[in-house]
Design an enzyme around this catalytic site. Structure first.
Site, PDB file in Angstrom:
ATOM      1  CE  LYS A  41      -3.520   2.375   2.705  1.00 50.85           C
ATOM      2  NZ  LYS A  41      -4.434   2.284   3.851  1.00 50.85           N
ATOM      3  CE  LYS A  84      -6.008   1.801  -0.349  1.00 54.77           C
ATOM      4  NZ  LYS A  84      -6.502   1.713   0.986  1.00 54.77           N
TER       5      LYS A  84
HETATM    6  C1  PBG Z   1      -7.294   3.376   5.668  1.00 55.23           C
HETATM    7  C2  PBG Z   1      -7.530   3.208   4.219  1.00 55.23           C
HETATM    8  C3  PBG Z   1      -7.356   4.150   3.204  1.00 55.23           C
HETATM    9  C4  PBG Z   1      -7.894   3.605   2.046  1.00 55.23           C
HETATM   10  C5  PBG Z   1      -8.337   2.318   2.363  1.00 55.23           C
HETATM   11  N1  PBG Z   1      -8.074   2.078   3.710  1.00 55.23           N
HETATM   12  C6  PBG Z   1      -6.852   5.534   3.238  1.00 55.23           C
HETATM   13  C7  PBG Z   1      -5.527   5.855   3.730  1.00 55.23           C
HETATM   14  O1  PBG Z   1      -4.666   5.002   3.951  1.00 55.23           O
HETATM   15  O2  PBG Z   1      -5.321   7.039   3.937  1.00 55.23           O
HETATM   16  C8  PBG Z   1      -7.996   4.294   0.728  1.00 55.23           C
HETATM   17  C9  PBG Z   1      -9.085   3.825  -0.178  1.00 55.23           C
HETATM   18  C10 PBG Z   1      -9.440   4.767  -1.260  1.00 55.23           C
HETATM   19  O3  PBG Z   1      -8.829   5.841  -1.438  1.00 55.23           O
HETATM   20  O4  PBG Z   1     -10.376   4.436  -2.002  1.00 55.23           O
HETATM   21  N2  PBG Z   1      -6.203   2.808   6.207  1.00 55.23           N
END
Ligand code: PBG
Length: 325
Positions: free
Chosen positions: A196, A249
């Site tokens: 991520k 992601k």
């Molecule tokens: C939280 C999380 C996030 C997303 C999914 N889980 C945001 C972040 O890490 O700030 C993002 C999903 C999206 O932007 O559609 N941990």
């Protein structure tokens, strides 16, 4: 022997031919739809930066789950923005919190729909970070992992089909696996957000999940967008720790990462087409600057072609409809 014997256009001369020789096909079964839970009853609060997406109270999340299941969506992933926020993310340890309530209600109403839950701390902490913050401002890995495992157990006890840790702390897959196993949930899979990235494309989501960090940013735990070898390391560690599926992601800017991961591991690979990727297409579509449907098909085809088996996307219900028409 090249041209004029070789004429690749022969296989592109009609839609019938193109369909026959198509290498990548999109199917409704591959899409997972995110739902955002908020407190209250009969709440359907549109998320301004994500046209078509709303924050939902638990009762409305059931209606939405029924609607998308009828369209052919096979799985949803639950996020929640509880009212109570504190340093320990206590709202996420409540057995009657938003996610446990929604899991029970959705599984009762749509037993065939697979329900995943996002496991993180950011939308239940007063500082908005994904782990515990020490007095020094550092995000503390090991105490965060303990809490994250408790959150996952809370969701597993409610009957969720899989838990999906998105915090990017080290060792959390192992900690979650051990705690679930010790408590009779050895059959609950873990979908790890393994790679991520610290991305600008999460902006709209932070409105939907009310999870923007109050100070600093997430770069001490989320990955540097420049790195692909590090993604492979993260993925391998998570598989060793017990991840049943791994996720990359965002998706669109990381197609090379998806490809590399697909070739490195055997577990199913999930890609998350995140909020910003969705909102860009929606916003340009609303202005008539881009064909929304064609752009959705093209981006999702690219993500599949790169090697993703499953895609989390806010286009999931629309795609299921478009695929039928
Ligand atoms: C939280 C999380 C996030 C997303 C999914 N889980 C945001 C972040 O890490 O700030 C993002 C999903 C999206 O932007 O559609 N941990």
């Amino acid at each position: 022997m090249g041209f004029p014997t070789q004429r690749p256009r022969r296989l592109r001369q009609s839609e019938h031919w193109r369909r026959l020789v198509r290498e990548t096909r999109l199917a409704a079964e591959a899409f997972i739809y995110p739902l955002f839970l908020v407190p209250g009853q009969r709440v359907r609060q549109p998320v301004e930066s994500m046209p078509g997406v709303s924050q939902l109270s638990v009762d409305q999340s059931v209606e939405e789950a029924k609607r998308v299941a009828a369209l052919g969506v096979s799985a949803v992933i639950l996020f929640s923005a509880p009212a109570q926020k504190d340093a320990r993310a206590s709202a996420f340890l409540d057995p009657n919190g938003l996610v446990p309530l929604a899991v029970r209600a959705i599984k009762a109403a749509c037993p065939e729909l697979i329900v995943w839950s996002d496991v993180c701390l950011c939308s239940a902490t007063d500082h908005g970070h994904c782990g515990h913050v020490l007095a020094s401002g550092v995000i503390d890995n090991d105490s965060s992992v303990e809490t994250l495992a408790q959150v996952a157990l809370n969701h597993a006890r409610a009957g969720v089909d899989a838990v999906a840790p998105s915090d990017m702390m080290d060792g959390r897959v192992q900690a979650i696996r051990q705690l679930l196993d010790r408590n009779g949930h050895a059959d609950t899979p873990i979908v790890s957000y393994a790679a991520k990235y610290a991305s600008a494309f999460y902006g709209p989501f932070r409105e939907a999940a009310d999870s923007a960090p109050a100070f600093g940013d997430r770069r001490s735990y989320q990955m540097d967008p420049a790195n692909v070898r590090e993604a492979l390391r993260e993925v391998r560690l998570d598989v060793e720790e017990g991840a049943d599926l791994v996720m990359i992601k965002p998706a669109g800017p990381y197609l090379d990462v998806i490809r590399a991961v697909r070739e490195a591991v055997e577990v199913p690979v999930v890609a998350y087409q995140v909020s910003g990727e969705y909102s860009l297409i929606k916003a340009a579509g609303e202005r008539g600057w881009i064909d929304e449907r064609a752009a959705a098909f093209e981006t999702l085809t690219g993500i599949r072609r790169a090697g993703a088996d499953l895609i989390i996307t806010y286009f999931a219900p629309d795609m299921c409809q478009w695929l039928k028409s």
